[in-house]
Design a protein around this motif. Structure first.
Motif, PDB file in Angstrom:
ATOM      1  N   LEU A   1       0.840  -1.197   0.000  1.00 51.04           N
ATOM      2  CA  LEU A   1       0.000   0.000   0.000  1.00 51.04           C
ATOM      3  C   LEU A   1       0.874   1.245   0.000  1.00 51.04           C
ATOM      4  N   GLN A   2       0.491   2.246  -0.763  1.00 55.78           N
ATOM      5  CA  GLN A   2       1.183   3.530  -0.719  1.00 55.78           C
ATOM      6  C   GLN A   2       0.601   4.324   0.440  1.00 55.78           C
ATOM      7  N   ALA A   3       1.027   3.972   1.656  1.00 50.55           N
ATOM      8  CA  ALA A   3       0.481   4.591   2.860  1.00 50.55           C
ATOM      9  C   ALA A   3       1.510   4.516   3.975  1.00 50.55           C
ATOM     10  N   SER A   4       1.435   5.445   4.898  1.00 44.65           N
ATOM     11  CA  SER A   4       2.268   5.379   6.100  1.00 44.65           C
ATOM     12  C   SER A   4       1.482   4.643   7.183  1.00 44.65           C
ATOM     13  N   LEU A   5       2.197   4.050   8.125  1.00 44.37           N
ATOM     14  CA  LEU A   5       1.565   3.216   9.139  1.00 44.37           C
ATOM     15  C   LEU A   5       2.105   3.572  10.511  1.00 44.37           C
ATOM     16  N   ARG A   6       1.202   3.874  11.442  1.00 47.11           N
ATOM     17  CA  ARG A   6       1.572   4.173  12.817  1.00 47.11           C
ATOM     18  C   ARG A   6       0.760   3.290  13.763  1.00 47.11           C
ATOM     19  N   PHE A   7       1.291   3.109  14.977  1.00 42.38           N
ATOM     20  CA  PHE A   7       0.607   2.297  15.976  1.00 42.38           C
ATOM     21  C   PHE A   7       0.510   3.053  17.301  1.00 42.38           C
ATOM     22  N   CYS A   8      -0.599   2.828  18.004  1.00 42.59           N
ATOM     23  CA  CYS A   8      -0.771   3.322  19.367  1.00 42.59           C
ATOM     24  C   CYS A   8      -1.167   2.144  20.245  1.00 42.59           C
ATOM     25  N   GLU A   9      -0.695   2.182  21.507  1.00 40.57           N
ATOM     26  CA  GLU A   9      -0.952   1.072  22.418  1.00 40.57           C
ATOM     27  C   GLU A   9      -2.261   1.213  23.182  1.00 40.57           C
ATOM     28  N   ASN A  10      -2.816   2.417  23.223  1.00 43.00           N
ATOM     29  CA  ASN A  10      -4.042   2.624  23.998  1.00 43.00           C
ATOM     30  C   ASN A  10      -4.781   3.848  23.488  1.00 43.00           C
ATOM     31  N   GLY A  11      -5.954   4.067  24.041  1.00 44.71           N
ATOM     32  CA  GLY A  11      -6.789   5.168  23.601  1.00 44.71           C
ATOM     33  C   GLY A  11      -6.224   6.532  23.905  1.00 44.71           C
ATOM     34  N   TYR A  12      -5.504   6.665  25.029  1.00 43.97           N
ATOM     35  CA  TYR A  12      -4.895   7.958  25.369  1.00 43.97           C
ATOM     36  C   TYR A  12      -3.891   8.372  24.301  1.00 43.97           C
ATOM     37  N   GLN A  13      -2.982   7.442  23.970  1.00 42.40           N
ATOM     38  CA  GLN A  13      -1.988   7.717  22.923  1.00 42.40           C
ATOM     39  C   GLN A  13      -2.674   8.066  21.607  1.00 42.40           C
ATOM     40  N   ALA A  14      -3.740   7.319  21.304  1.00 39.40           N
ATOM     41  CA  ALA A  14      -4.421   7.503  20.019  1.00 39.40           C
ATOM     42  C   ALA A  14      -5.014   8.905  19.896  1.00 39.40           C
ATOM     43  N   LEU A  15      -5.653   9.396  20.943  1.00 41.22           N
ATOM     44  CA  LEU A  15      -6.259  10.724  20.881  1.00 41.22           C
ATOM     45  C   LEU A  15      -5.195  11.808  20.680  1.00 41.22           C
ATOM     46  N   ILE A  16      -4.033  11.638  21.319  1.00 44.01           N
ATOM     47  CA  ILE A  16      -2.939  12.592  21.123  1.00 44.01           C
ATOM     48  C   ILE A  16      -2.430  12.514  19.687  1.00 44.01           C
ATOM     49  N   GLU A  17      -2.244  11.292  19.201  1.00 39.00           N
ATOM     50  CA  GLU A  17      -1.747  11.093  17.835  1.00 39.00           C
ATOM     51  C   GLU A  17      -2.721  11.652  16.809  1.00 39.00           C
ATOM     52  N   ILE A  18      -4.006  11.432  17.021  1.00 41.39           N
ATOM     53  CA  ILE A  18      -5.022  11.926  16.082  1.00 41.39           C
ATOM     54  C   ILE A  18      -5.041  13.450  16.062  1.00 41.39           C
ATOM     55  N   THR A  19      -4.887  14.065  17.228  1.00 39.20           N
ATOM     56  CA  THR A  19      -4.851  15.523  17.306  1.00 39.20           C
ATOM     57  C   THR A  19      -3.651  16.084  16.549  1.00 39.20           C
ATOM     58  N   ARG A  20      -2.507  15.407  16.673  1.00 38.46           N
ATOM     59  CA  ARG A  20      -1.276  15.905  16.054  1.00 38.46           C
ATOM     60  C   ARG A  20      -1.248  15.674  14.541  1.00 38.46           C
ATOM     61  N   HIS A  21      -1.661  14.484  14.117  1.00 39.05           N
ATOM     62  CA  HIS A  21      -1.413  14.093  12.732  1.00 39.05           C
ATOM     63  C   HIS A  21      -2.665  13.843  11.883  1.00 39.05           C
ATOM     64  N   LYS A  22      -3.824  13.740  12.503  1.00 36.81           N
ATOM     65  CA  LYS A  22      -5.074  13.528  11.774  1.00 36.81           C
ATOM     66  C   LYS A  22      -4.941  12.434  10.709  1.00 36.81           C
ATOM     67  N   PRO A  23      -4.870  11.179  11.130  1.00 38.54           N
ATOM     68  CA  PRO A  23      -4.737  10.085  10.161  1.00 38.54           C
ATOM     69  C   PRO A  23      -5.947  10.008   9.240  1.00 38.54           C
ATOM     70  N   ASP A  24      -5.761   9.385   8.097  1.00 33.84           N
ATOM     71  CA  ASP A  24      -6.840   9.240   7.119  1.00 33.84           C
ATOM     72  C   ASP A  24      -7.644   7.965   7.345  1.00 33.84           C
ATOM     73  N   ILE A  25      -6.979   6.953   7.933  1.00 42.07           N
ATOM     74  CA  ILE A  25      -7.614   5.653   8.153  1.00 42.07           C
ATOM     75  C   ILE A  25      -7.313   5.210   9.580  1.00 42.07           C
ATOM     76  N   LEU A  26      -8.350   4.798  10.304  1.00 35.25           N
ATOM     77  CA  LEU A  26      -8.178   4.339  11.686  1.00 35.25           C
ATOM     78  C   LEU A  26      -8.668   2.907  11.818  1.00 35.25           C
ATOM     79  N   LEU A  27      -7.814   2.044  12.358  1.00 35.07           N
ATOM     80  CA  LEU A  27      -8.196   0.678  12.724  1.00 35.07           C
ATOM     81  C   LEU A  27      -8.113   0.593  14.241  1.00 35.07           C
ATOM     82  N   ALA A  28      -9.240   0.388  14.897  1.00 35.84           N
ATOM     83  CA  ALA A  28      -9.271   0.499  16.357  1.00 35.84           C
ATOM     84  C   ALA A  28      -9.730  -0.795  17.020  1.00 35.84           C
TER      85      ALA A  28
END
Length: 202
Positions: free
Chosen positions: A96-123
């Motif tokens: 896939l022509q896409a970047s991939l990031r991981f978060c270990e929990n919901g707290y990390q995810a909310l911070i990551e989403i605020t900073r980078h606004k991902p296009d696709i979320l698998l939760a």
């Protein structure tokens, strides 16, 4: 260019919080500028790494944020380290022509989403603290995140899901153990949709 101004793919991956494979894909797609030494090792200007990340950097080498946005960002929230490794291996093997990031929990995810606004979320859904449902509900309340593709991945039964409010409208559900052929098709469709949205004149 001074050696202090460049880095390896490993260092770029650490700075961006993504896998080395994702960095290599971004380089091959022309999203992040790089070259190879005589020994065949990739070298990446730090300015290009910071330009992709969105951080201010002098002389960013012409790598605009618009170009970076041409590649969709996938964020996976999963508290099980073995499952994260499996997702990383599987998703990176699909080309896939896409970047991939991981978060270990919901707290990390909310911070990551605020900073980078991902296009696709698998939760993942069941996690300590802020679970996947809370993350998804938070996203769906924010109009700036309305275009995000969201999928839930869980071993919860239909009854368990119903007790939690069911599957939110517009969210795709994958039952664990995940059928990777189906997940690959979903991600390819999301990437294609993103490409159409950011295409010139779209």
């Amino acid at each position: 260019m001074q050696s202090a101004d460049v880095c390896t793919t490993q260092k770029a991956a650490e700075i961006l919080g993504i896998s080395v494979t994702s960095v290599q894909q971004l380089v091959e797609a022309g999203v992040i500028e790089a070259w190879k030494t005589k020994g065949g090792h990739r070298r990446i200007p730090l300015a290009a790494v910071h330009a992709y990340r969105g951080a201010p950097a002098p002389d960013a080498g012409g790598q605009s944020r618009q170009a970076a946005n041409a590649v969709p960002a996938i964020l996976v929230i999963e508290d099980n380290p073995m499952q994260r490794q499996l997702y990383d291996k599987q998703i990176n093997s699909w080309g896939l022509q896409a970047s991939l990031r991981f978060c270990e929990n919901g707290y990390q995810a909310l911070i990551e989403i605020t900073r980078h606004k991902p296009d696709i979320l698998l939760a993942d859904i069941v996690m300590e603290g802020i679970d996947g449902y809370e993350v998804i509900r938070t996203i769906m309340r924010d109009p700036q995140l309305a275009e995000m593709h969201i999928a839930m991945l869980s071993s919860l039964t239909p009854d368990d899901l119903a007790e939690r409010g069911g599957i939110p409208s517009g969210v795709v559900f994958f039952s664990k153990p995940v059928n990777y052929d189906e997940l690959r098709g979903y991600l390819r469709a999301c990437c294609a949709s993103h490409a159409r949205r950011v295409a010139p004149g779209a």
